[in-house]
Scaffold this motif. Structure first.
Motif, PDB file in Angstrom:
ATOM      1  N   THR A   6       0.849  -1.205   0.000  1.00  0.00           N
ATOM      2  CA  THR A   6       0.000   0.000   0.000  1.00  0.00           C
ATOM      3  C   THR A   6       0.876   1.243   0.000  1.00  0.00           C
ATOM      4  O   THR A   6       0.593   2.225  -0.704  1.00  0.00           O
ATOM      5  CB  THR A   6      -0.876   0.083   1.282  1.00  0.00           C
ATOM      6  OG1 THR A   6      -0.915  -1.173   1.914  1.00  0.00           O
ATOM      7  CG2 THR A   6      -2.260   0.570   0.975  1.00  0.00           C
ATOM      8  N   TRP A   7       1.942   1.159   0.797  1.00  0.00           N
ATOM      9  CA  TRP A   7       2.850   2.305   0.882  1.00  0.00           C
ATOM     10  C   TRP A   7       3.497   2.569  -0.475  1.00  0.00           C
ATOM     11  O   TRP A   7       3.562   3.708  -0.940  1.00  0.00           O
ATOM     12  CB  TRP A   7       3.911   2.007   1.954  1.00  0.00           C
ATOM     13  CG  TRP A   7       4.928   3.086   2.116  1.00  0.00           C
ATOM     14  CD1 TRP A   7       4.707   4.349   2.586  1.00  0.00           C
ATOM     15  CD2 TRP A   7       6.317   3.007   1.817  1.00  0.00           C
ATOM     16  NE1 TRP A   7       5.878   5.057   2.603  1.00  0.00           N
ATOM     17  CE2 TRP A   7       6.892   4.268   2.137  1.00  0.00           C
ATOM     18  CE3 TRP A   7       7.151   2.005   1.306  1.00  0.00           C
ATOM     19  CZ2 TRP A   7       8.242   4.529   1.967  1.00  0.00           C
ATOM     20  CZ3 TRP A   7       8.497   2.283   1.145  1.00  0.00           C
ATOM     21  CH2 TRP A   7       9.028   3.521   1.470  1.00  0.00           C
ATOM     22  N   LEU A   8       3.946   1.463  -1.123  1.00  0.00           N
ATOM     23  CA  LEU A   8       4.564   1.617  -2.439  1.00  0.00           C
ATOM     24  C   LEU A   8       3.581   2.203  -3.444  1.00  0.00           C
ATOM     25  O   LEU A   8       3.984   2.959  -4.336  1.00  0.00           O
ATOM     26  CB  LEU A   8       5.073   0.264  -2.941  1.00  0.00           C
ATOM     27  CG  LEU A   8       6.444  -0.188  -2.459  1.00  0.00           C
ATOM     28  CD1 LEU A   8       6.849  -1.451  -3.186  1.00  0.00           C
ATOM     29  CD2 LEU A   8       7.500   0.897  -2.678  1.00  0.00           C
ATOM     30  N   ALA A   9       2.315   1.866  -3.301  1.00  0.00           N
ATOM     31  CA  ALA A   9       1.314   2.315  -4.282  1.00  0.00           C
ATOM     32  C   ALA A   9       1.052   3.812  -4.160  1.00  0.00           C
ATOM     33  O   ALA A   9       0.570   4.437  -5.100  1.00  0.00           O
ATOM     34  CB  ALA A   9       0.024   1.529  -4.105  1.00  0.00           C
ATOM     35  N   MET A  10       1.342   4.422  -3.008  1.00  0.00           N
ATOM     36  CA  MET A  10       1.168   5.862  -2.788  1.00  0.00           C
ATOM     37  C   MET A  10      -0.227   6.328  -3.218  1.00  0.00           C
ATOM     38  O   MET A  10      -0.374   7.352  -3.901  1.00  0.00           O
ATOM     39  CB  MET A  10       2.253   6.652  -3.541  1.00  0.00           C
ATOM     40  CG  MET A  10       3.575   6.708  -2.805  1.00  0.00           C
ATOM     41  SD  MET A  10       3.448   7.739  -1.334  1.00  0.00           S
ATOM     42  CE  MET A  10       4.800   7.118  -0.353  1.00  0.00           C
ATOM     43  N   GLY A  11      -1.224   5.576  -2.818  1.00  0.00           N
ATOM     44  CA  GLY A  11      -2.603   5.976  -3.103  1.00  0.00           C
ATOM     45  C   GLY A  11      -2.891   6.120  -4.585  1.00  0.00           C
ATOM     46  O   GLY A  11      -3.738   6.919  -4.984  1.00  0.00           O
ATOM     47  N   GLY A  12      -2.176   5.347  -5.414  1.00  0.00           N
ATOM     48  CA  GLY A  12      -2.391   5.411  -6.856  1.00  0.00           C
ATOM     49  C   GLY A  12      -1.497   6.438  -7.546  1.00  0.00           C
ATOM     50  O   GLY A  12      -1.528   6.570  -8.761  1.00  0.00           O
ATOM     51  N   TYR A  13      -0.688   7.171  -6.760  1.00  0.00           N
ATOM     52  CA  TYR A  13       0.169   8.199  -7.341  1.00  0.00           C
ATOM     53  C   TYR A  13       1.637   7.793  -7.351  1.00  0.00           C
ATOM     54  O   TYR A  13       2.524   8.648  -7.443  1.00  0.00           O
ATOM     55  CB  TYR A  13      -0.002   9.520  -6.576  1.00  0.00           C
ATOM     56  CG  TYR A  13      -1.367  10.135  -6.771  1.00  0.00           C
ATOM     57  CD1 TYR A  13      -1.757  10.599  -8.031  1.00  0.00           C
ATOM     58  CD2 TYR A  13      -2.275  10.234  -5.727  1.00  0.00           C
ATOM     59  CE1 TYR A  13      -3.002  11.153  -8.234  1.00  0.00           C
ATOM     60  CE2 TYR A  13      -3.530  10.794  -5.916  1.00  0.00           C
ATOM     61  CZ  TYR A  13      -3.884  11.252  -7.173  1.00  0.00           C
ATOM     62  OH  TYR A  13      -5.116  11.800  -7.370  1.00  0.00           O
ATOM     63  N   ALA A  14       1.899   6.465  -7.265  1.00  0.00           N
ATOM     64  CA  ALA A  14       3.280   5.977  -7.233  1.00  0.00           C
ATOM     65  C   ALA A  14       4.076   6.489  -8.435  1.00  0.00           C
ATOM     66  O   ALA A  14       5.253   6.827  -8.308  1.00  0.00           O
ATOM     67  CB  ALA A  14       3.291   4.456  -7.193  1.00  0.00           C
ATOM     68  N   ALA A  15       3.417   6.587  -9.593  1.00  0.00           N
ATOM     69  CA  ALA A  15       4.110   6.978 -10.822  1.00  0.00           C
ATOM     70  C   ALA A  15       4.573   8.431 -10.781  1.00  0.00           C
ATOM     71  O   ALA A  15       5.337   8.860 -11.653  1.00  0.00           O
ATOM     72  CB  ALA A  15       3.205   6.763 -12.034  1.00  0.00           C
ATOM     73  N   PHE A  16       4.105   9.210  -9.813  1.00  0.00           N
ATOM     74  CA  PHE A  16       4.536  10.606  -9.700  1.00  0.00           C
ATOM     75  C   PHE A  16       5.405  10.828  -8.473  1.00  0.00           C
ATOM     76  O   PHE A  16       6.381  11.565  -8.529  1.00  0.00           O
ATOM     77  CB  PHE A  16       3.311  11.529  -9.648  1.00  0.00           C
ATOM     78  CG  PHE A  16       2.455  11.408 -10.873  1.00  0.00           C
ATOM     79  CD1 PHE A  16       2.829  11.997 -12.064  1.00  0.00           C
ATOM     80  CD2 PHE A  16       1.286  10.654 -10.846  1.00  0.00           C
ATOM     81  CE1 PHE A  16       2.053  11.870 -13.202  1.00  0.00           C
ATOM     82  CE2 PHE A  16       0.506  10.524 -11.976  1.00  0.00           C
ATOM     83  CZ  PHE A  16       0.888  11.127 -13.160  1.00  0.00           C
ATOM     84  N   VAL A  17       5.039  10.184  -7.357  1.00  0.00           N
ATOM     85  CA  VAL A  17       5.784  10.417  -6.108  1.00  0.00           C
ATOM     86  C   VAL A  17       7.188   9.815  -6.201  1.00  0.00           C
ATOM     87  O   VAL A  17       8.183  10.508  -5.948  1.00  0.00           O
ATOM     88  CB  VAL A  17       5.019   9.830  -4.900  1.00  0.00           C
ATOM     89  CG1 VAL A  17       5.853   9.970  -3.634  1.00  0.00           C
ATOM     90  CG2 VAL A  17       3.673  10.517  -4.726  1.00  0.00           C
ATOM     91  N   TRP A  18       7.279   8.532  -6.589  1.00  0.00           N
ATOM     92  CA  TRP A  18       8.597   7.878  -6.587  1.00  0.00           C
ATOM     93  C   TRP A  18       9.571   8.490  -7.592  1.00  0.00           C
ATOM     94  O   TRP A  18      10.729   8.752  -7.244  1.00  0.00           O
ATOM     95  CB  TRP A  18       8.466   6.363  -6.765  1.00  0.00           C
ATOM     96  CG  TRP A  18       7.763   5.760  -5.585  1.00  0.00           C
ATOM     97  CD1 TRP A  18       6.562   5.122  -5.572  1.00  0.00           C
ATOM     98  CD2 TRP A  18       8.194   5.774  -4.210  1.00  0.00           C
ATOM     99  NE1 TRP A  18       6.209   4.750  -4.295  1.00  0.00           N
ATOM    100  CE2 TRP A  18       7.191   5.135  -3.445  1.00  0.00           C
ATOM    101  CE3 TRP A  18       9.310   6.284  -3.555  1.00  0.00           C
ATOM    102  CZ2 TRP A  18       7.284   4.985  -2.059  1.00  0.00           C
ATOM    103  CZ3 TRP A  18       9.411   6.137  -2.179  1.00  0.00           C
ATOM    104  CH2 TRP A  18       8.408   5.492  -1.450  1.00  0.00           C
TER     105      TRP A  18
END
Lengths: 68, 151, 249
Positions: A6-18
């Protein structure tokens, strides 16, 4: 491992946060490494010059033009 | 006058001149530096810019969003709490598009007074807080928590 | 020889600061990243994308701060001809450019999901891009001339011209309608940011500051080394002509 994904997924914004953190890290660490590397290289050259200056005739070792 | 002193004066004069020139230029181009107009800006214009490409910004009026079923078309009203302009848009909505939130629409104002947007950007405010704090504010009737956090 | 006196004092001071700034940067980065990515809540509107703020905003602050430093160093170099100031300006520009680049890239990555666009030509974004060009221009001008003092002088003038851009970047969100929101921290006693989000922001900002101090010292030391090498090469290269000159006089 549910929490971790869940943490890696960043609420669906993983593609921007990481990528934000990754690019920041790459640029900042990159500049640090280049700066350090340049400094080491410069210091090494200076040390070579110093050694040369002490062993040979002072300031005359690297002379390429033969003395007239 | 020493050389250093003279160089310092030249520098100060140079910066003052540069600053003044920049301030004058920015004032002259004031209108072009604005990213969007508010509904009041548009209404206040002597010559209402119908059928010209422009950006309209404001808040999405609460309770004004209507989705047209069977298409991506969406109708809502943009308000600055003084004037309101109806907007029609069809396309992808930014994630922050919500009633009560800031929005900037690019498009043309029709003669019928409806703004036809072809691009919609969300504008967020400077407030940052966790959801539970926003809920608590909302319960206390604070205006900051009013926007619906549900997606 | 007085020209080398100040760099020598700098080397002693820098040697004392360096281990502290480097250690603090590592420590603050670890704690800051922990708060930024794990121990802080999502935003009520922007959910997890708010975490981009913790690198974007410190980078933006540092971009402006480093430019202010660059301008001061350039002014000191131009007016008082202080050799260390010239070297400092040369050492600062790439750091500032990097911070500005980080700010622009993370801003795009934040704008796309939240605003619905990677980039808009509003006053804030455009003025930050211009700031980036000033940095790039400074780096280019510094290295554009065979005679390093000419390059330094031209770059210093450019740096001072760019000073007018600083208030424009800072106040663009207040002076004009922009897509970018206004500042959240205008006064530290009443910021528009919840304390749970202010903590990672300030920690990361301190980490970025420590990084700047550390890298600036390293780069400035490199510039001093380069200067010494140049001076050495100059005396060695001029060895023979100098003798001719001596013989002639």
């Amino acid at each position: 491992m549910g929490d971790f994904s869940t943490w890696l997924a960043m609420g669906g914004y993983a593609a921007f946060v990481w990528p934000s953190y990754a690019i920041t890290a790459v640029l900042l660490i990159g500049l640090l490494v280049v700066s350090l590397w340049n400094l080491r290289r410069g210091e090494a050259e200076l040390a070579r010059n110093d050694r040369a200056g002490r062993t040979g005739a002072p300031g005359r070792r690297d002379r390429k033009v033969p003395h007239p | 006058m020493t050389r250093k002193r003279r160089r310092l004066y030249i520098l100060v004069l140079f910066l003052l001149g540069l600053g003044t020139a920049t301030a004058l230029t920015l004032t002259a181009f004031q209108d072009n530096l604005v990213f969007f107009y508010s509904p009041s800006d548009i209404v206040a214009k002597a010559d209402v810019p119908y059928e010209r490409n422009l950006r309209l910004g404001g808040l999405v009026e609460m309770g004004s969003v209507e989705r047209v079923s069977g298409s991506t078309e969406i109708r809502f009203r943009i308000t600055d709490l003084q004037h309101t302009i109806p907007v029609v848009y069809s396309g992808v909505l930014p994630d922050l598009f919500r009633e009560g939130q800031g929005v900037v629409a690019q498009g043309r104002l029709g003669r019928d007074g409806v703004f036809h947007a072809h691009e919609l950007l969300a504008k967020h405010d400077e407030n940052y807080m966790p959801p539970d704090v926003a809920d608590a504010l909302k319960r206390a009737g604070h205006p900051q928590g009013e926007a619906d956090p549900g997606r | 020889m007085h020209r080398f006196a100040n760099p020598a004092r700098f080397q002693r001071l820098a040697g004392a600061i360096l281990p502290w700034s480097a250690g603090l940067t590592v420590l603050l980065s670890i704690v800051g990243l922990w708060f930024a990515l794990v121990a802080s809540p999502p935003d009520y509107q922007q959910s997890e994308t708010v975490r981009i703020m913790y690198v974007h905003v410190p980078a933006a602050w540092m971009a402006l701060f480093v430019y202010a430093n660059l301008a001061v160093a350039s002014a000191i170099g131009l007016v008082w001809k202080h050799p260390l100031a010239d070297l400092a300006a040369k050492a600062m520009a790439p750091i500032g450019a990097t911070f500005t680049g980080v700010c622009l890239i993370t801003g795009a990555l934040w704008g796309q999901p939240m605003w619905g666009t990677w980039w808009v030509w509003d006053a804030r974004l455009t003025s930050v891009l211009i700031l980036f060009f000033f940095y790039v221009g400074h780096i280019a001008l510094t290295n554009a001339f065979d005679d390093p003092t000419r390059g330094t002088r031209a770059a210093a003038v450019l740096a001072l011209v760019g000073v007018v851009n600083l208030p424009i970047v800072k106040f663009s969100v207040d002076w004009w309608n922009t897509l970018h929101q206004p500042a959240s921290i205008t006064r530290l006693d009443a910021p528009a940011i919840h304390p749970s989000m202010l903590t990672p922001l300030l920690l990361m900002a301190l980490a970025f500051f420590g990084y700047y101090v550390t890298v600036l010292i390293l780069r400035l030391r490199h510039e001093i080394v380069c200067r010494k090498l140049r001076a050495l090469r100059l005396t060695q290269g001029m060895g023979a002509p100098a003798m001719v000159e001596q013989g002639g006089s």
